[in-house]
Design a protein around this motif. Structure first.
Motif, short mmCIF file in Angstrom:
data_model
loop_
_atom_site.label_atom_id
_atom_site.label_comp_id
_atom_site.label_asym_id
_atom_site.label_seq_id
_atom_site.Cartn_x
_atom_site.Cartn_y
_atom_site.Cartn_z
N ILE A 91 0.83 -1.20 0.00
CA ILE A 91 0.00 0.00 0.00
C ILE A 91 0.87 1.25 0.00
N THR A 92 1.89 1.28 0.84
CA THR A 92 2.73 2.47 0.93
C THR A 92 3.61 2.65 -0.31
N LYS A 93 3.85 1.58 -1.04
CA LYS A 93 4.65 1.67 -2.27
C LYS A 93 3.81 2.02 -3.49
N SER A 94 2.54 1.63 -3.48
CA SER A 94 1.75 1.67 -4.71
C SER A 94 0.63 2.70 -4.75
N LEU A 95 0.03 2.99 -3.60
CA LEU A 95 -1.16 3.84 -3.62
C LEU A 95 -0.84 5.32 -3.47
#
Length: 400
Positions: free
Chosen positions: A138-142
């Protein structure tokens, strides 16, 4: 109290996509700006005001709408492979149900991140992030994630959502704190928000909610009014009218002002909805004759149906087709089928079966105005200049 947000300002965001809007108005079809995707119709909470309660709440078992489907990984991956090759600006992972209940979602998000420039956001209750080890991805992609809270204390939260020890208030707060840790670890630009749907049952806890989140390192707390889902049977159910303007004016505004004092720059409010509820209780700002905004932000349900919008999910007569039977691109480019569905909504029903203040409502307002002024050179010049100014301040412009 009515303030313009840099995040929650759909009309301003639409203006930033003027070229695509113009192409849609002149040709009748463009790839969507935003696609709402429901990885799951199942949900581990039971919020009574849920926009999709008719799909997954137990009391709707046995109805034509009840469907707790979870989209299969093969279907979701095939869809993703299509979308990365289209002119799509953003995807909302939403529901339906709780998106993170789909165990393959993490892999799908990673695939889209690695194979496209599509921005992604997520609506979630936040209770399943640890179970499926979602924090890192989530922290890498969103671009953003918004965790729905809608209560000011653990007791109210757990009662409202009918939780257990695996998905209760304590679990969600712990998951938010863990998400913050991963955001710092990965030096992520992820925007983390906490959501509060204001209802007659929880408005007295607005300030309490603000106190909880004022010291947590999240980006914002979003407040928005409950919108009653009405007009589903073809005749207005007077017992399900929108909450009166007096409630918002006399009971809610003062509490929101106090929350703003507590939260400072973290405070966000869907003021445009409050404005329609308070100042225009007759038709809530629905002065347009076409649902043009829906053609920029369809919803793909966990059942595979491509719905006009998120408000109509579960209602198959408002679907253009099903990705279990045809490719999304083929469904989307079938303009005759889309026009047929929209003719039913706009000309036959005249919005009588559409919920008020719906998801495309704000987009409809501005696209309808643009369409009716498309030959007005001064108007077009002015909105293009306005878009240049807005581009400097509006955040997450892909998420209309």
């Amino acid at each position: 109290m009515i303030i313009e947000s840099k995040i929650f300002n759909p009309q301003a965001k639409v203006l930033l996509h003027y070229e695509k809007i113009e192409k849609f108005i002149t040709t009748g079809n463009v790839d969507p700006i935003l696609i709402e995707i429901d990885p799951s119709n199942a949900c581990n909470h039971s919020c009574p005001f849920c926009i999709s309660g008719h799909i997954h709440l137990s009391k709707f078992k046995g109805t034509e709408f009840f469907n707790r489907a979870i989209m299969k990984e093969e279907v979701l991956m095939n869809l993703s492979k299509e979308l990365v090759n289209m002119d799509i600006q953003a995807i909302n992972w939403t529901g339906g149900g709780e998106p993170t209940m789909n165990p393959c979602l993490k892999n799908i998000i990673k695939y889209i991140r690695e194979n496209s420039k599509i921005k992604m956001g997520m609506f979630s209750n936040g209770s399943m992030l640890k179970k499926f080890d979602m924090f890192d991805e989530i922290t890498k992609s969103l671009t953003w994630i918004r965790i729905s809270i809608d209560a000011g204390n653990a007791e109210s939260y757990n009662k409202l959502r009918v939780t257990n020890k695996n998905n209760d208030f304590k679990t969600v707060i712990e998951n938010i704190k863990e998400l913050i840790k991963y955001k710092k670890k990965n030096k992520s630009n992820l925007s983390i928000g906490a959501g509060y749907v204001v209802t007659k049952d929880n408005y007295k806890e607005i300030v309490e909610f603000a106190e909880i989140f004022k010291d947590l390192d999240i980006n914002y707390c979003q407040f928005k009014p409950e919108i009653i889902q009405i007009e589903r049977s073809g005749s207005v159910d007077r017992k399900k009218e929108q909450i009166s303007s007096n409630f918002w004016l006399n009971d809610v505004i003062e509490a929101l002002d106090k929350a703003k004092e507590i939260l400072g720059n973290k405070f966000e409010c869907n003021s445009y909805k409050l404005d329609d509820l308070i100042s225009n209780p007759e038709n809530y700002g629905r002065n347009y004759k076409q649902c043009l905004g829906s053609q920029l932000q369809p919803c793909i349900g966990a059942d595979g149906n491509v719905y006009v919008c998120t408000n109509h999910r579960g209602h198959k007569n408002y679907a253009y087709g099903n990705i279990l039977e045809k490719k999304f691109k083929d469904i989307w480019n079938d303009v005759d089928k889309k026009n047929c569905v929209m003719h039913q909504i706009e000309k036959i029903e005249k919005f009588s079966k559409c919920s008020q203040l719906c998801k495309p409502h704000e987009s409809n307002k501005i696209v309808w105005t643009i369409k009716n002024n498309i030959d007005n050179k001064q108007y077009i010049k002015d909105i293009k200049e306005k878009a240049i100014t807005l581009k400097k301040s509006i955040r997450h412009p892909e998420f209309i």
